[in-house]
Design a protein around this motif. Structure first.
Motif, PDB file in Angstrom:
ATOM      1  N   THR A  78      77.836  21.257 -66.465  1.00 51.03           N
ATOM      2  CA  THR A  78      79.105  21.486 -65.783  1.00 51.03           C
ATOM      3  C   THR A  78      78.856  22.342 -64.538  1.00 51.03           C
ATOM      4  O   THR A  78      77.742  22.803 -64.296  1.00 51.03           O
ATOM      5  CB  THR A  78      80.087  22.231 -66.703  1.00 51.03           C
ATOM      6  N   THR A  79      79.895  22.545 -63.768  1.00 53.31           N
ATOM      7  CA  THR A  79      79.786  23.395 -62.578  1.00 53.31           C
ATOM      8  C   THR A  79      79.402  24.820 -62.961  1.00 53.31           C
ATOM      9  O   THR A  79      78.604  25.467 -62.282  1.00 53.31           O
ATOM     10  CB  THR A  79      81.115  23.384 -61.808  1.00 53.31           C
ATOM     11  N   GLU A  80      79.936  25.302 -64.067  1.00 46.36           N
ATOM     12  CA  GLU A  80      79.605  26.652 -64.525  1.00 46.36           C
ATOM     13  C   GLU A  80      78.139  26.758 -64.926  1.00 46.36           C
ATOM     14  O   GLU A  80      77.473  27.758 -64.639  1.00 46.36           O
ATOM     15  CB  GLU A  80      80.507  27.071 -65.696  1.00 46.36           C
ATOM     16  N   SER A  81      77.628  25.725 -65.613  1.00 44.11           N
ATOM     17  CA  SER A  81      76.219  25.771 -66.011  1.00 44.11           C
ATOM     18  C   SER A  81      75.302  25.670 -64.794  1.00 44.11           C
ATOM     19  O   SER A  81      74.235  26.283 -64.766  1.00 44.11           O
ATOM     20  CB  SER A  81      75.903  24.663 -67.021  1.00 44.11           C
ATOM     21  N   THR A 126      74.924  20.033 -58.054  1.00 44.09           N
ATOM     22  CA  THR A 126      76.332  19.625 -58.037  1.00 44.09           C
ATOM     23  C   THR A 126      76.461  18.161 -57.637  1.00 44.09           C
ATOM     24  O   THR A 126      77.259  17.410 -58.214  1.00 44.09           O
ATOM     25  CB  THR A 126      77.129  20.517 -57.076  1.00 44.09           C
ATOM     26  N   TRP A 139      77.005  19.871 -71.605  1.00 40.42           N
ATOM     27  CA  TRP A 139      76.453  21.134 -71.125  1.00 40.42           C
ATOM     28  C   TRP A 139      76.262  21.164 -69.614  1.00 40.42           C
ATOM     29  O   TRP A 139      76.013  22.230 -69.049  1.00 40.42           O
ATOM     30  CB  TRP A 139      75.114  21.400 -71.808  1.00 40.42           C
ATOM     31  N   ASN A 179      76.041  26.855 -61.746  1.00 40.27           N
ATOM     32  CA  ASN A 179      76.085  28.175 -61.123  1.00 40.27           C
ATOM     33  C   ASN A 179      75.234  29.187 -61.894  1.00 40.27           C
ATOM     34  O   ASN A 179      74.520  29.995 -61.303  1.00 40.27           O
ATOM     35  CB  ASN A 179      77.522  28.674 -61.011  1.00 40.27           C
ATOM     36  N   ALA A 180      75.314  29.125 -63.212  1.00 40.19           N
ATOM     37  CA  ALA A 180      74.513  30.034 -64.038  1.00 40.19           C
ATOM     38  C   ALA A 180      73.019  29.756 -63.859  1.00 40.19           C
ATOM     39  O   ALA A 180      72.214  30.691 -63.777  1.00 40.19           O
ATOM     40  CB  ALA A 180      74.911  29.893 -65.503  1.00 40.19           C
TER      41      ALA A 180
END
Length: 77
Positions: free
Chosen positions: A31-34, A14, A29, A36-37
């Motif tokens: 991002t915060t979501e990637s 992050t 590609w 976390n994943a």
């Protein structure tokens, strides 16, 4: 302990995301979501690795040690 390591990994990624945003380098590609994943995948892989090692150790190493003990007992007789 394990959870702390993965939390640190997510925090580092992050921070890297924010650093890239500051210097105006953008990846679609990344991002915060990637992040976390990715942390979830790494933690699941680590758990899988530990479990596979435990199963291997309990089956193969234990069987080898039992055979070794049997050989020693039979040699003593």
């Amino acid at each position: 302990m394990k959870k702390d390591v993965f939390t640190l990994l997510g925090g580092f990624l992050t921070a890297l995301l924010f650093f890239f945003g500051t210097i105006n380098v953008k990846f679609d590609w990344f991002t915060t979501e990637s992040i976390n994943a990715f942390v979830i995948v790494v933690s699941a892989f680590a758990a899988l690795t530990v479990n596979v090692y435990a199963v291997w150790k309990n089956t193969h190493v234990s069987m080898y040690l039992k055979q070794l003990i049997r050989k020693k007992k039979s040699q003593k007789k």
